[in-house]
Design a protein around this motif. Structure first.
Motif, mmCIF file in Angstrom:
data_model
loop_
_atom_site.group_PDB
_atom_site.id
_atom_site.type_symbol
_atom_site.label_atom_id
_atom_site.label_comp_id
_atom_site.label_asym_id
_atom_site.label_seq_id
_atom_site.Cartn_x
_atom_site.Cartn_y
_atom_site.Cartn_z
ATOM 1 N N THR A 1 7.931 -64.657 40.128
ATOM 2 C CA THR A 1 8.091 -63.385 39.407
ATOM 3 C C THR A 1 9.526 -63.100 38.958
ATOM 4 O O THR A 1 9.755 -62.236 38.132
ATOM 5 C CB THR A 1 7.592 -62.211 40.278
ATOM 6 N N PHE A 2 10.503 -63.832 39.520
ATOM 7 C CA PHE A 2 11.906 -63.590 39.134
ATOM 8 C C PHE A 2 12.371 -64.526 38.030
ATOM 9 O O PHE A 2 13.452 -64.375 37.508
ATOM 10 C CB PHE A 2 12.836 -63.798 40.345
ATOM 11 N N CYS A 3 11.550 -65.518 37.676
ATOM 12 C CA CYS A 3 12.074 -66.672 36.938
ATOM 13 C C CYS A 3 11.723 -66.654 35.451
ATOM 14 O O CYS A 3 10.572 -66.444 35.064
ATOM 15 C CB CYS A 3 11.542 -67.949 37.586
ATOM 16 N N VAL B 1 12.218 -69.333 33.549
ATOM 17 C CA VAL B 1 11.982 -70.713 33.100
ATOM 18 C C VAL B 1 10.608 -70.931 32.428
ATOM 19 O O VAL B 1 10.532 -71.580 31.382
ATOM 20 C CB VAL B 1 12.206 -71.710 34.270
ATOM 21 N N PRO B 2 9.508 -70.388 32.979
ATOM 22 C CA PRO B 2 8.231 -70.616 32.296
ATOM 23 C C PRO B 2 8.241 -70.098 30.852
ATOM 24 O O PRO B 2 7.505 -70.596 29.998
ATOM 25 C CB PRO B 2 7.216 -69.849 33.150
ATOM 26 N N PHE B 3 9.088 -69.077 30.566
ATOM 27 C CA PHE B 3 9.166 -68.551 29.205
ATOM 28 C C PHE B 3 10.084 -69.409 28.330
ATOM 29 O O PHE B 3 9.869 -69.544 27.134
ATOM 30 C CB PHE B 3 9.687 -67.105 29.216
ATOM 31 N N GLY C 1 13.012 -82.666 36.711
ATOM 32 C CA GLY C 1 12.021 -81.778 36.102
ATOM 33 C C GLY C 1 12.160 -80.416 36.737
ATOM 34 O O GLY C 1 12.763 -80.282 37.806
ATOM 35 N N GLN C 2 11.589 -79.389 36.111
ATOM 36 C CA GLN C 2 11.682 -78.046 36.700
ATOM 37 C C GLN C 2 10.882 -77.968 37.993
ATOM 38 O O GLN C 2 11.202 -77.219 38.880
ATOM 39 C CB GLN C 2 11.160 -76.995 35.717
ATOM 40 N N ILE C 3 9.793 -78.759 38.087
ATOM 41 C CA ILE C 3 8.937 -78.714 39.274
ATOM 42 C C ILE C 3 8.307 -80.109 39.431
ATOM 43 O O ILE C 3 7.137 -80.329 39.137
ATOM 44 C CB ILE C 3 7.908 -77.547 39.173
ATOM 45 N N VAL C 4 9.109 -81.054 39.868
ATOM 46 C CA VAL C 4 8.698 -82.472 39.821
ATOM 47 C C VAL C 4 7.460 -82.766 40.669
ATOM 48 O O VAL C 4 6.710 -83.698 40.374
ATOM 49 C CB VAL C 4 9.840 -83.442 40.226
ATOM 50 N N PRO D 1 11.914 -80.266 43.510
ATOM 51 C CA PRO D 1 10.525 -80.181 43.958
ATOM 52 C C PRO D 1 10.188 -78.721 44.314
ATOM 53 O O PRO D 1 11.081 -77.882 44.387
ATOM 54 C CB PRO D 1 10.543 -81.033 45.231
ATOM 55 N N HIS D 2 8.920 -78.445 44.531
ATOM 56 C CA HIS D 2 8.494 -77.126 44.999
ATOM 57 C C HIS D 2 7.857 -77.325 46.369
ATOM 58 O O HIS D 2 7.062 -78.252 46.533
ATOM 59 C CB HIS D 2 7.476 -76.535 44.021
ATOM 60 N N PRO D 3 8.196 -76.486 47.344
ATOM 61 C CA PRO D 3 7.627 -76.685 48.688
ATOM 62 C C PRO D 3 6.101 -76.790 48.665
ATOM 63 O O PRO D 3 5.511 -77.543 49.442
ATOM 64 C CB PRO D 3 8.076 -75.433 49.449
HETATM 65 S S1 SF4 Z 1 8.879 -73.076 40.455
HETATM 66 FE FE1 SF4 Z 1 11.036 -73.004 39.873
HETATM 67 S S2 SF4 Z 1 11.078 -73.224 37.619
HETATM 68 FE FE2 SF4 Z 1 8.964 -72.729 38.226
HETATM 69 S S3 SF4 Z 1 8.798 -70.484 37.980
HETATM 70 FE FE3 SF4 Z 1 9.344 -70.898 40.147
HETATM 71 S S4 SF4 Z 1 11.617 -70.856 40.227
HETATM 72 FE FE4 SF4 Z 1 11.000 -71.008 38.045
#
Ligand code: SF4
Length: 460
Positions: free
Chosen positions: A154-156, A158-160, A192-195, A255-257
């Motif tokens: 919700t804070f990011c 990047v998806p936009f 990558g943003q979310i490898v 990576p994303h947890p």
């Molecule tokens: S996973 Fe990373 S790049 Fe993707 S919305 Fe969340 S903070 Fe932003």
């Protein structure tokens, strides 16, 4: 990511006959690649462009000025309305169009260009490298494997600014890595943003086979780790890159947890080229805040991943990102972040004061935390994290570590710099003969986030 995108644009321009100018003072084209993650980054880019317009453009009106990247994507034409000296605004799916746009502007075919549209297969266009530009880059290179993110924290923003997830194919990525290794590269960082979501959604690499069976894990049987039988597309990519002869080290970020499955933890144990280093953004230690952030995991799950990683690789270096002062974060929530930092003992943490980004859900949330409180929490967490990191650095004194030598130190060219497998910078008195070598050094002392090594008694 921005560094990599800038390098690819520069390489594409060089291939078209442009040369890199030593300074903006004598450049004919100045492109600013921009970041939107925090408000400060946007303000800095706009301030820089205002200075360029006042200094460079005033004396040389023919100079072409442009914005690329995330801020160009999110603001588009608004940037030219605000700064009329700007000629070019290219979004995040249009980096590869920079050369043709410049041709059109320089030949007078078009006066101003704004292009922020989506483009199919744009994820596969960041591939050119400038390996001869700097000694360091010939040893280590970034390879972009995907673009975009669907997580929608919700804070990011990047998806936009980066759009939906789109992945390149494994053969395409491996071909780029092979080419780099044939040119002397020893270490590749997959970007990558979310490898960890690689290959799961859009792009030409979507639907990478997931039914492949992983071999039995090479972890000691005393460890209570659930063997992974299914490999995610990302782990299949790691396997494929690992096969490349001559490549010494593999890293990846970010990576994303949520995507840190047992197959990825097994990969650390199975693949010797995958170094003992993990950047795992936690963002908060409070489950309530993690939920508000839409992170998709809880504190317990995060701590579970760390525990498994450390069982698999006891020397692994673990770093993280943390946001303080997220809307609604109470003192109790913040103390949970402090306690998580104490429990994990991160090797380093990048701490950010929450920055309101327009069009993101968090910007509209109630209970925005006052700036003064954000600053105070930032200071307290930084103090804690830096203290832990300093202790962990000191523990290296007297140890022998393997480093990959990247080149002369920027601050003192008489010294050479390399990185340990766990991603710590080591400085030592070296020379050109060490460039690009894997070598053992003995750590003699530490500085601020730096180790000093002595290779004299080791494998010269
Ligand atoms: S996973 Fe990373 S790049 Fe993707 S919305 Fe969340 S903070 Fe932003």
């Amino acid at each position: 990511m921005n560094e990599r995108d800038s390098e690819a644009v520069a390489a594409q321009l060089v291939a078209k006959g442009y040369t890199l100018a030593p300074s903006e003072k004598n450049a004919d084209v100045i492109l600013l690649n921009t970041c939107s993650v925090r408000d400060f980054a946007e303000k800095k880019a706009i301030g820089k462009m205002q200075n360029l317009a006042a200094d460079v453009r005033k004396n040389r009106p023919e100079v072409v000025l442009g914005f690329l990247g995330c801020m160009a994507q999110s603001r588009g034409r608004e940037l030219i309305d605000k700064l009329p000296d700007v000629d070019l605004v290219l979004g995040t799916q249009k980096f590869h169009r920079a050369a043709e746009c410049l041709d059109e502007i320089i030949t007078g075919a078009r006066e101003k260009i704004v292009d922020v549209a989506e483009e199919e297969n744009s994820e596969a266009t960041i591939r050119e490298h400038l390996l001869n530009g700097s000694a360091k880059t010939s040893v280590s290179a970034f390879v972009s494997i995907m673009q975009g993110c669907n997580q929608r924290c919700t804070f990011c923003i990047v998806p936009f600014t980066r759009g939906e997830e789109r992945s390149r194919t494994i053969p395409d990525i491996v071909a780029e890595c092979r080419e780099l290794v044939s040119r002397g590269v020893k270490e590749i960082t997959l970007l990558g943003q979310i490898v960890t979501s690689y290959g799961r959604r859009g792009g030409s690499g979507r639907g990478t086979k997931v039914e492949s069976r992983a071999p039995a894990p090479l972890l000691p049987s005393t460890l209570d780790l659930r063997p992974s039988t299914i490999k995610s597309p990302f782990v299949q990519l790691l396997d494929a890159v690992h096969e490349i002869d001559g490549l010494e080290r593999i890293r990846f970020t970010s990576p994303h947890p949520k995507g840190y499955g047992d197959d990825l933890i097994d990969a650390y144990a199975r693949l010797p080229k995958l170094v003992e280093s993990a950047h795992l953004p936690v963002q908060s230690g409070s489950d309530r805040v993690l939920k508000l952030m839409h992170r998709g995991y809880a504190r317990k799950r995060f701590l579970g991943i760390i525990e498994k990683l450390r069982r698999a690789k006891p020397d692994i270096g673990i770093t993280t990102d943390i946001i303080v002062g997220f809307p609604g974060e109470t003192e109790t929530d913040f103390e949970e972040t402090l306690s998580l930092a104490r429990e994990v003992e991160f090797d380093n943490a990048y701490i950010f004061k929450y920055s309101q980004r327009r069009d993101t859900p968090a910007a509209e949330m109630p209970d925005q935390v006052p700036q003064k409180v954000r600053e105070d929490r930032n200071r307290r967490l930084l103090e804690l994290v830096n203290g832990i990191a300093a202790r962990k650095y000191d523990a290296f004194i007297g140890r022998q570590v393997q480093i990959l030598v990247e080149g002369p130190s920027r601050k003192n060219p008489a010294r050479y710099t390399g990185r340990t497998r766990c991603n710590r910078i080591v400085l030592f008195d070296g020379g050109a003969r060490h460039q690009g070598r894997l070598m053992d050094v003995k750590i003699t002392r530490t500085g601020s986030f730096t180790l000093y090594g002595d290779p004299a008694i080791m494998n010269l």
